[in-house]
Structure formats: structure tokens, C-alpha cells
Write an enzyme that holds these catalytic residues in place. Structure first.
Site, PDB file in Angstrom:
ATOM      1  N   ILE A 350       3.869  17.490  10.806  1.00 59.51           N
ATOM      2  CA  ILE A 350       4.639  17.180  12.011  1.00 59.51           C
ATOM      3  C   ILE A 350       6.082  17.665  11.871  1.00 59.51           C
ATOM      4  CG2 ILE A 350       5.636  15.241  13.315  1.00 59.51           C
ATOM      5  CD1 ILE A 350       2.912  13.825  12.977  1.00 59.51           C
ATOM      6  N   GLU A 376      -4.038   4.358 -12.450  1.00 62.31           N
ATOM      7  CA  GLU A 376      -4.968   3.233 -12.602  1.00 62.31           C
ATOM      8  C   GLU A 376      -6.414   3.637 -12.297  1.00 62.31           C
ATOM      9  OE1 GLU A 376      -3.746   0.973 -14.113  1.00 62.31           O
ATOM     10  OE2 GLU A 376      -1.659   0.737 -13.551  1.00 62.31           O
ATOM     11  N   THR A 378      -8.911   7.377 -11.356  1.00 60.68           N
ATOM     12  CA  THR A 378      -9.093   8.322 -10.257  1.00 60.68           C
ATOM     13  C   THR A 378      -9.993   7.740  -9.165  1.00 60.68           C
ATOM     14  OG1 THR A 378     -11.051   9.295 -11.286  1.00 60.68           O
ATOM     15  CG2 THR A 378      -8.907  10.235 -11.903  1.00 60.68           C
TER      16      THR A 378
END
Length: 398
Positions: A350, A376, A378
Site C-alpha cells: 500500500i 519459538e 517454526t
């Protein structure tokens, strides 16, 4: 008042905490984040401000000098801070994980010693599980602690420690000889107090310099090298060896809620930037927000922000209730991190060419968001956890 990411059923105290944190983020974090991030500078003044607000003791019980708040409060605070700058939420994330582990699993002596200092932020936690060749295979940890009388000698190399140089308490998962058949039952968590800084901070314990990263600047990410590092048996979390895997997984569940909250915070900020820019930038005689192509993007982005926030709140509330939340935490982390990347990329689009300029905040978010796909665990690890939990709950009964 913004419409998105509102949380029903909060107490007056929770609302007051969040209002205070939001004001702090708007005044002390957002105006300085760009310069600090581009300079890879540690946000020392911001950290001092969080100490004064008592945020380091947010979830620590009042009897130890903390505020005694819930995981939900913690997650919503993290969401607000990550909206300002994800690196600041990283400063407190590992601290909260270690504080949770101490609160839940430590001996009374360890709690009395550590939690009051953690509540003030004078003792700040970091969390060390990963190793250079380990990835998500925690049971394959090589760093080893060998008992010698009343102490242990630790040898090995740990990797990807957030706050490795600026923390002075590290929860370290290592292998010990418990003689048990299952590998994960031969792991132990040590609570290592150390000076801050880099180099050989204690005899046999070295924290090399910061790892240079694509994003997530300001907060330090390091290795930790043990070379015949001697530590007393009283430093074992809970006083009993062989239980480190369970301790760490409890902490990781908190960490996954945290990562989901951070992802929500970044996505909220990306949406804010996009919806603001889309109403200011004009093409063909009207703001681009009035072009259907952009309006539909904003609608989809907002829906993803709201969905991720609700799943994160649900996972936090389940953990607070004492119920098992491994599936819900995995789901929240999975969808929040994936949606965060998608929302941030749409906000970047945008902005057009301006999004590629370091002058604009969205450029920083584009480098920060991908980290949450791997932090923490994948997305593939989350899917493994979720599917195992589903098969456990929906398994065929003979």
C-alpha cells in the site's frame, strides 16, 4: 478508541495497566524506535522506564514484590509494546519465561533468592535451549554437565540467546547422565547467574559479541560457550536433575503465547500505518483508500489482525486456567505469525515505493515480521504439535 484487537472481560486493573503501557509506547517507544533500530542501539532508557513501571515483575506474585498479574495481562502488554517496537518486547520476553519457570518449578530457596530481584528488573532473565546444530530437536542437545562432588562441569555451545549479553540470569538446558532410556529425560535446567557484558564473563563461560541480524535490532542475540564451567548443584532448577525438558516446554508454551502477542502487535501497527497512509495518498483524484483494490486489502488485513488477536487471547486464558494449551498456543503462534507477515507485506504494498525507504516505519516492520515465523518453533513445528494434539484428542477408541 481503535476498533481492532479489543479484549472483552478485562478487570479495571488490567485496563489501567494496558492504558498506561499504551501511553508509554506512544510517547517513549514509537518516536525513538526508528533511530534506535537503524543504529542497532540497545534501548537503555526505555528499559529503565519499564523497570520504573514495574513491568519486569508483572507476572511475579505479590509476595515476591511483583504485580501478580496473569499470562493474559502479560500477553496484552507484550502486544502493546511490540506495536511500538518488537525489540523492546524481546527485552522482556525471555525475562518473563524464566520468571514463569522459577515461579512454577523452583525450590523455595530459589524463589526467595531470585524472584524479588527479578520483580525489580535488577535481575533479568534469558533463556538458552538451542544449539548451533540443534534446530527444533531438543532431545539431541549436546552441551553436557558432568557431576563432580557437589558441583557440575559444563561443556558445550548454546545459540540464539536473546538478551545473552544484557541479562544476568540464564536458564540453560543441558544434558546430564540420568541413565534413562528416553533422551529428553536426561536433560537438566541450570540457573546461571552471570555478569552482563561480552567475552569471558566468568571462568569457563564466554558470551561472544552480538550476532548481526536482518531485523530485530537493538536487543542482543548471542551465543554462550561453556568450557569446563563449574556450577553448584544448588543451581539446578527445582533442585532435581533430569526434569529440564518439562521445565523448558512449560516455558516455551508461555513463549509461544508471547510470540503470538508480538505478531499481533506488529500486525496492528502495520495496519495502522497502512490505513493512515491510504487516506492521505491520492491517485486519480481521490485517496487510494477509496479505490476498491486498496479497500479490500484493508478489510482482509483487519480481519486477520482480529482473528490472530482472538486466538492469542484464548491461548493465554487457557494457560491461566491451568488447562493444557499446547495445541491452542501452537495454533495462536502459527496463525498470528503467518498473518503478521501477510498483513505487513500488504501494508508495504500500500505504501508503494515509499515502503522501500528507511524513512518509513513499514520498512522496519518488513524486516522484523519474518523473525516471528521461526521464533519459538517454526510454523512446521507448530503444525506438528497441533496435529499430534488433535490425534490425541480425536484418536480412535477401541
Amino acid at each position: 478508541m481503535a476498533r481492532l484487537a479489543q479484549t472483552a472481560g478485562l478487570t479495571d486493573i488490567q485496563q489501567e495497566i494496558l492504558s498506561t503501557v499504551r501511553a508509554f509506547v506512544d510517547k517513549e517507544i514509537i518516536p525513538h524506535a526508528q533511530a534506535l533500530e537503524h543504529g542497532d542501539s540497545y534501548p537503555a532508557d526505555i528499559v529503565e522506564g519499564m523497570k520504573e513501571m514495574g513491568l519486569f515483575g508483572l507476572t511475579i506474585p505479590e509476595e515476591y514484590g511483583g504485580l501478580g498479574e496473569s499470562l493474559l495481562t502479560y500477553a496484552l502488554v507484550v502486544e502493546e509494546i511490540a506495536r511500538g517496537w518488537m525489540s523492546v518486547s524481546g527485552v522482556i520476553n525471555t525475562h518473563f519465561i524464566v520468571a514463569h519457570m522459577v515461579k512454577q518449578h523452583a525450590t523455595d530457596e530459589q524463589k526467595q533468592d531470585l524472584l524479588p530481584r527479578m520483580a525489580t528488573g535488577d535481575l533479568r532473565g534469558s533463556f538458552s535451549m538451542s544449539e548451533p546444530e540443534l534446530g527444533s530437536d531438543v532431545a539431541a542437545i549436546r552441551t553436557r554437565a558432568v557431576r563432580e562432588g557437589d558441583s557440575y562441569l559444563i561443556n558445550g555451545q548454546k545459540m540464539w540467546l536473546t538478551n545473552g549479553g544484557t541479562s544476568n540470569l540464564t536458564a540453560v538446558l543441558v544434558r546430564t547422565d540420568e541413565g534413562r532410556e528416553k533422551p529428553h529425560q536426561n536433560l537438566t535446567t541450570f540457573l546461571v547467574e552471570k555478569p552482563t557484558g561480552y567475552g569471558e564473563v566468568l571462568p569457563g563461560l564466554t558470551v561472544p559479541g552480538k550476532i548481526d541480524k536482518m531485523g530485530y535490532k537493538g536487543v542482543d542475540t548471542t551465543e554462550m560457550v561453556f568450557d569446563d564451567f563449574r556450577i553448584g548443584a544448588e543451581a539446578i532448577l527445582g533442585g532435581e536433575s533430569g526434569k529440564g525438558f518439562a521445565h523448558m516446554m512449560d516455558g516455551v508454551e508461555v513463549g509461544r503465547v508471547n510470540v503470538a502477542a508480538r505478531a499481533c502487535g506488529i500486525a496492528i501497527r502495520a495496519f495502522e500505518l497502512a490505513v493512515s497512509y491510504a487516506q492521505q495518498r491520492t491517485t486519480f483524484g481521490k485517496p487510494i483508500a477509496q479505490h476498491q483494490a486498496i479497500a479490500f486489502k484493508l478489510a482482509e488485513m483487519a480481519t486477520k489482525v482480529e482473528a490472530a488477536h482472538l486466538m492469542m487471547v484464548n491461548a493465554a486464558r487457557l494457560k491461566d486456567s491451568g488447562a493444557r494449551n499446547d495445541v491452542e498456543a501452537g495454533m495462536a503462534k502459527l496463525i498470528a505469525s503467518e498473518y503478521c507477515v501477510e498483513v505487513t507485506q500488504e501494508a508495504f504494498r500500500i505504501h508503494g515505493g515509499y515502503g522501500y525507504s528507511k524513512e518509513y516505519e513499514i520498512e522496519r516492520l518488513m524486516r522484523e515480521a519474518p523473525f516471528l515465523l521461526i521464533g519459538e518453533g517454526t510454523s512446521e513445528i507448530q503444525k506438528t504439535i497441533i496435529s499430534r494434539g488433535l490425534l490425541r484428542d480425536y484418536g480412535l477408541r477401541n
